[in-house]
Write a protein that holds these residues in place. Structure first.
Motif, mmCIF file in Angstrom:
data_model
loop_
_atom_site.group_PDB
_atom_site.id
_atom_site.type_symbol
_atom_site.label_atom_id
_atom_site.label_comp_id
_atom_site.label_asym_id
_atom_site.label_seq_id
_atom_site.Cartn_x
_atom_site.Cartn_y
_atom_site.Cartn_z
ATOM 1 N N GLY A 8 0.795 -1.222 0.000
ATOM 2 C CA GLY A 8 0.000 0.000 0.000
ATOM 3 C C GLY A 8 0.826 1.268 0.000
ATOM 4 O O GLY A 8 0.347 2.326 -0.380
ATOM 5 N N LEU A 9 2.064 1.187 0.457
ATOM 6 C CA LEU A 9 2.949 2.349 0.453
ATOM 7 C C LEU A 9 3.829 2.273 -0.791
ATOM 8 O O LEU A 9 4.914 1.717 -0.768
ATOM 9 N N THR A 10 3.311 2.815 -1.867
ATOM 10 C CA THR A 10 4.016 2.737 -3.137
ATOM 11 C C THR A 10 4.379 4.140 -3.628
ATOM 12 O O THR A 10 3.632 5.087 -3.408
ATOM 13 N N LEU A 44 8.424 24.681 6.507
ATOM 14 C CA LEU A 44 8.844 23.318 6.800
ATOM 15 C C LEU A 44 7.684 22.496 7.366
ATOM 16 O O LEU A 44 7.445 21.361 6.939
ATOM 17 N N ALA A 45 6.932 23.075 8.298
ATOM 18 C CA ALA A 45 5.795 22.365 8.895
ATOM 19 C C ALA A 45 4.733 22.043 7.850
ATOM 20 O O ALA A 45 4.140 20.954 7.863
ATOM 21 N N LEU A 46 4.509 22.960 6.932
ATOM 22 C CA LEU A 46 3.521 22.722 5.875
ATOM 23 C C LEU A 46 3.975 21.604 4.941
ATOM 24 O O LEU A 46 3.183 20.726 4.582
ATOM 25 N N ALA A 47 5.241 21.603 4.579
ATOM 26 C CA ALA A 47 5.787 20.548 3.719
ATOM 27 C C ALA A 47 5.707 19.193 4.424
ATOM 28 O O ALA A 47 5.347 18.177 3.816
ATOM 29 N N GLU A 48 6.016 19.186 5.707
ATOM 30 C CA GLU A 48 5.955 17.939 6.457
ATOM 31 C C GLU A 48 4.512 17.448 6.590
ATOM 32 O O GLU A 48 4.232 16.254 6.463
ATOM 33 N N ALA A 49 3.563 18.361 6.802
ATOM 34 C CA ALA A 49 2.152 17.983 6.886
ATOM 35 C C ALA A 49 1.674 17.346 5.581
ATOM 36 O O ALA A 49 0.906 16.384 5.594
ATOM 37 N N ALA A 50 2.148 17.861 4.467
ATOM 38 C CA ALA A 50 1.774 17.270 3.181
ATOM 39 C C ALA A 50 2.334 15.862 3.049
ATOM 40 O O ALA A 50 1.662 14.963 2.532
ATOM 41 N N SER A 51 3.545 15.638 3.544
ATOM 42 C CA SER A 51 4.120 14.285 3.466
ATOM 43 C C SER A 51 3.353 13.314 4.365
ATOM 44 O O SER A 51 3.148 12.156 3.997
ATOM 45 N N VAL A 52 2.914 13.776 5.512
ATOM 46 C CA VAL A 52 2.097 12.937 6.411
ATOM 47 C C VAL A 52 0.783 12.576 5.714
ATOM 48 O O VAL A 52 0.359 11.416 5.706
ATOM 49 N N ALA A 53 0.148 13.563 5.114
ATOM 50 C CA ALA A 53 -1.139 13.348 4.459
ATOM 51 C C ALA A 53 -1.038 12.408 3.260
ATOM 52 O O ALA A 53 -1.976 11.674 2.963
ATOM 53 N N ALA A 54 0.110 12.409 2.588
ATOM 54 C CA ALA A 54 0.270 11.587 1.379
ATOM 55 C C ALA A 54 0.126 10.095 1.665
ATOM 56 O O ALA A 54 -0.329 9.341 0.809
ATOM 57 N N THR A 55 0.498 9.656 2.855
ATOM 58 C CA THR A 55 0.445 8.224 3.160
ATOM 59 C C THR A 55 -0.594 7.860 4.216
ATOM 60 O O THR A 55 -0.774 6.684 4.514
ATOM 61 N N ALA A 57 -3.803 7.490 4.457
ATOM 62 C CA ALA A 57 -4.845 6.505 4.143
ATOM 63 C C ALA A 57 -4.283 5.137 3.779
ATOM 64 O O ALA A 57 -5.028 4.162 3.712
ATOM 65 N N SER A 58 -2.979 5.039 3.577
ATOM 66 C CA SER A 58 -2.373 3.787 3.126
ATOM 67 C C SER A 58 -1.579 3.070 4.206
ATOM 68 O O SER A 58 -1.003 2.013 3.942
ATOM 69 N N LEU A 59 -1.529 3.634 5.407
ATOM 70 C CA LEU A 59 -0.738 3.014 6.472
ATOM 71 C C LEU A 59 -1.398 1.754 7.002
ATOM 72 O O LEU A 59 -2.618 1.705 7.155
#
Length: 134
Positions: A8-10, A44-55, A57-59
């Protein structure tokens, strides 16, 4: 030797976050400078939040990700009242290690770009270790 990726993490998973800059987001407010423009810590916090959101639903159940490394070039100033968008794309999966490419734009130019590395961890065990007293 590369570890097997989690199902799921592709690579290719993406997310986009938006922030309209307020006085509370400025370098003056967050202590990273003395100018009234979007502060690097908020970028930086905004960029990190986007990376969290990207995965998110797939965790796998019970798992989360934690940040382990960030490289960010803050290229342009953004005034209060402007809106910025952070886009994160999962570029690489190496076992539990996830590498994201991130880009923050204000509609006309690149405000920042870089890479965010996160590690897949068991949420319960991670919190237990972090809250143990010596």
């Amino acid at each position: 030797m590369q570890e097997q990726p989690e199902p799921g993490l592709t690579p290719g998973l993406t997310a986009r976050m938006e922030l309209t800059v307020t006085d509370a987001d400025t370098a003056q407010a967050v202590g990273s400078g003395d100018v009234p423009v979007l502060g690097t810590p908020r970028v930086l916090a905004l960029a990190e939040a986007a990376s969290v959101a990207a995965t998110a639903a797939s965790l796998p159940p019970g798992m989360t990700t934690v940040g382990i490394r960030i490289e960010l070039d803050h290229r342009a100033a953004t005034a209060v009242g402007r809106t910025v968008h952070a886009q994160a794309r999962l570029a690489e999966v190496d076992g539990r290690r996830l590498l994201f490419e991130v880009r923050v734009t204000d509609g006309t130019e690149t405000v920042a770009d870089g890479r965010v590395e996160r590690m897949l961890v068991d949420r319960r065990r991670f919190v237990e270790r972090a809250t143990r007293t010596a």
